[in-house]
Design a protein around this motif. Sequence first.
Motif, PDB file in Angstrom:
ATOM      1  N   UNK A 162      42.593  48.434  51.679  1.00 30.71           N
ATOM      2  CA  UNK A 162      43.143  47.766  52.865  1.00 30.71           C
ATOM      3  C   UNK A 162      42.699  46.308  52.957  1.00 30.71           C
ATOM      4  N   UNK A 163      41.480  46.003  52.506  1.00 27.49           N
ATOM      5  CA  UNK A 163      41.003  44.619  52.551  1.00 27.49           C
ATOM      6  C   UNK A 163      41.816  43.734  51.609  1.00 27.49           C
ATOM      7  N   UNK A 164      42.000  44.202  50.384  1.00 26.89           N
ATOM      8  CA  UNK A 164      42.765  43.408  49.416  1.00 26.89           C
ATOM      9  C   UNK A 164      44.201  43.212  49.860  1.00 26.89           C
ATOM     10  N   UNK A 165      44.768  44.217  50.513  1.00 31.31           N
ATOM     11  CA  UNK A 165      46.165  44.126  50.944  1.00 31.31           C
ATOM     12  C   UNK A 165      46.345  43.043  52.001  1.00 31.31           C
ATOM     13  N   UNK A 166      45.460  42.982  52.977  1.00 37.31           N
ATOM     14  CA  UNK A 166      45.617  41.956  54.016  1.00 37.31           C
ATOM     15  C   UNK A 166      45.266  40.575  53.465  1.00 37.31           C
ATOM     16  N   UNK A 167      44.273  40.509  52.572  1.00 40.33           N
ATOM     17  CA  UNK A 167      43.905  39.218  51.991  1.00 40.33           C
ATOM     18  C   UNK A 167      45.060  38.642  51.183  1.00 40.33           C
ATOM     19  N   UNK A 168      45.809  39.512  50.497  1.00 37.87           N
ATOM     20  CA  UNK A 168      46.975  39.039  49.751  1.00 37.87           C
ATOM     21  C   UNK A 168      47.984  38.377  50.688  1.00 37.87           C
ATOM     22  N   UNK A 169      48.193  38.965  51.851  1.00 36.73           N
ATOM     23  CA  UNK A 169      49.113  38.357  52.824  1.00 36.73           C
ATOM     24  C   UNK A 169      48.568  37.045  53.383  1.00 36.73           C
ATOM     25  N   UNK A 170      47.261  36.965  53.547  1.00 31.34           N
ATOM     26  CA  UNK A 170      46.658  35.722  54.034  1.00 31.34           C
ATOM     27  C   UNK A 170      46.763  34.612  52.992  1.00 31.34           C
ATOM     28  N   UNK A 171      46.641  34.962  51.718  1.00 34.64           N
ATOM     29  CA  UNK A 171      46.796  33.952  50.670  1.00 34.64           C
ATOM     30  C   UNK A 171      48.200  33.349  50.687  1.00 34.64           C
ATOM     31  N   UNK A 172      49.180  34.154  51.022  1.00 34.61           N
ATOM     32  CA  UNK A 172      50.548  33.646  51.081  1.00 34.61           C
ATOM     33  C   UNK A 172      50.724  32.592  52.170  1.00 34.61           C
ATOM     34  N   UNK A 173      49.835  32.630  53.163  1.00 31.48           N
ATOM     35  CA  UNK A 173      49.864  31.622  54.233  1.00 31.48           C
ATOM     36  C   UNK A 173      49.175  30.328  53.820  1.00 31.48           C
ATOM     37  N   UNK A 174      48.542  30.347  52.627  1.00 23.54           N
ATOM     38  CA  UNK A 174      47.864  29.169  52.076  1.00 23.54           C
ATOM     39  C   UNK A 174      46.794  28.632  53.041  1.00 23.54           C
ATOM     40  N   UNK A 175      46.080  29.571  53.648  1.00 27.32           N
ATOM     41  CA  UNK A 175      45.029  29.202  54.596  1.00 27.32           C
ATOM     42  C   UNK A 175      43.653  29.692  54.156  1.00 27.32           C
ATOM     43  N   UNK A 176      43.574  30.350  53.015  1.00 30.84           N
ATOM     44  CA  UNK A 176      42.355  31.068  52.654  1.00 30.84           C
ATOM     45  C   UNK A 176      41.350  30.163  51.949  1.00 30.84           C
ATOM     46  N   UNK A 177      40.090  30.276  52.354  1.00 31.44           N
ATOM     47  CA  UNK A 177      39.024  29.496  51.734  1.00 31.44           C
ATOM     48  C   UNK A 177      37.846  30.402  51.404  1.00 31.44           C
ATOM     49  N   UNK A 178      37.027  29.971  50.454  1.00 26.75           N
ATOM     50  CA  UNK A 178      35.794  30.678  50.099  1.00 26.75           C
ATOM     51  C   UNK A 178      34.615  29.783  50.466  1.00 26.75           C
ATOM     52  N   UNK A 179      33.796  30.234  51.389  1.00 27.23           N
ATOM     53  CA  UNK A 179      32.639  29.464  51.833  1.00 27.23           C
ATOM     54  C   UNK A 179      31.548  29.553  50.764  1.00 27.23           C
ATOM     55  N   UNK A 180      30.973  28.413  50.410  1.00 26.77           N
ATOM     56  CA  UNK A 180      30.013  28.353  49.304  1.00 26.77           C
ATOM     57  C   UNK A 180      28.605  28.744  49.755  1.00 26.77           C
ATOM     58  N   UNK A 181      28.504  29.907  50.348  1.00 27.13           N
ATOM     59  CA  UNK A 181      27.222  30.515  50.684  1.00 27.13           C
ATOM     60  C   UNK A 181      27.336  31.996  50.367  1.00 27.13           C
ATOM     61  N   UNK A 182      26.179  32.642  50.134  1.00 25.32           N
ATOM     62  CA  UNK A 182      26.190  34.001  49.606  1.00 25.32           C
ATOM     63  C   UNK A 182      26.022  35.065  50.680  1.00 25.32           C
ATOM     64  N   UNK A 183      26.940  36.013  50.698  1.00 18.48           N
ATOM     65  CA  UNK A 183      26.746  37.250  51.435  1.00 18.48           C
ATOM     66  C   UNK A 183      26.180  38.271  50.448  1.00 18.48           C
ATOM     67  N   UNK A 184      25.233  39.091  50.904  1.00 19.10           N
ATOM     68  CA  UNK A 184      24.613  40.089  50.028  1.00 19.10           C
ATOM     69  C   UNK A 184      25.101  41.475  50.422  1.00 19.10           C
ATOM     70  N   UNK A 185      25.653  42.196  49.461  1.00 21.83           N
ATOM     71  CA  UNK A 185      26.193  43.518  49.764  1.00 21.83           C
ATOM     72  C   UNK A 185      25.482  44.603  48.959  1.00 21.83           C
ATOM     73  N   UNK A 186      25.500  45.800  49.491  1.00 20.03           N
ATOM     74  CA  UNK A 186      24.838  46.925  48.836  1.00 20.03           C
ATOM     75  C   UNK A 186      25.600  47.378  47.594  1.00 20.03           C
ATOM     76  N   UNK A 187      24.852  47.726  46.572  1.00 20.67           N
ATOM     77  CA  UNK A 187      25.443  48.284  45.348  1.00 20.67           C
ATOM     78  C   UNK A 187      25.378  49.811  45.373  1.00 20.67           C
ATOM     79  N   UNK A 188      25.386  50.404  46.569  1.00 22.16           N
ATOM     80  CA  UNK A 188      25.145  51.847  46.668  1.00 22.16           C
ATOM     81  C   UNK A 188      26.204  52.677  45.952  1.00 22.16           C
ATOM     82  N   UNK A 189      27.465  52.253  45.960  1.00 19.36           N
ATOM     83  CA  UNK A 189      28.477  53.012  45.228  1.00 19.36           C
ATOM     84  C   UNK A 189      28.225  52.939  43.725  1.00 19.36           C
ATOM     85  N   UNK A 190      27.848  51.750  43.232  1.00 21.02           N
ATOM     86  CA  UNK A 190      27.528  51.596  41.812  1.00 21.02           C
ATOM     87  C   UNK A 190      26.333  52.461  41.435  1.00 21.02           C
TER      88      UNK A 190
END
Length: 228
Positions: A162-190
């Motif tokens: 669901x996240x990738x699906x909405x992000x794809x629609x946001x990219x089509x709006x040409x408004x998407x940016x990547x902030x150059x700071x790090x979010x840290x996420x759990x590798x629990x599934x890995x």
Amino acid sequence: MISIIIPAYNEEQQLPGLLRHLEATSSGYVTEILIVDGGSTDGTAEIVQKSSNAKYVSSAKGRAVQMNTGARNAKADILYFLHADSLPPQNFDSLIVNELRKGKKAGCFQMKFDKNHWWLNLMGQFTKVNHITCRGGDQSLFVEKCLFNEIGGFNESYKVYEDNEIIRRLYKKKQFTVIKSWITTSARLYETMGVWNTQWLFIEIYWKRRRGASPEELYSHYYKRLSS
């Protein structure tokens, strides 16, 4: 101002640390933290209800459904969707507001895992690239509420991806940016499935979606592989 929306299901282990982290790292732009619970059977509800800086919102189960429920209940003009096992960087809220002031109405952070493995470290480096193939929900997502409503929010037919699906629609709006700071996420599934099995599963889901697989097919394949 920002409404943080966190979908949760049985996250009693993650939430206390996350709430402390958000309080310590925000810089004054957060109006509310909404924990949208999809029917947890552990102590998730009790933890949130005892918290001084979070609001409990009950929802039907399903991350897309939960995040839409959170958006409907949000008071602020900026929505920030965050997974319960992801920790945003210091001053994350002011970093988001700065991008809005530049005219960027949606975006995410660069992401790194909390596990030191060469492949996961490499995957983290790819999140620096502002391209749809480098995106994922663990990187979190901020979006102006007006834009979120304009595109119809999350597609609730997707129980995975669901996240990738909405992000794809946001990219089509040409408004998407990547902030150059790090979010840290759990590798629990890995850690549960193994690095290579998990990565192969994500590749399979990606290509199935590219080839036109339905949300139901993606869900079926994802949970079949999880349980195998």
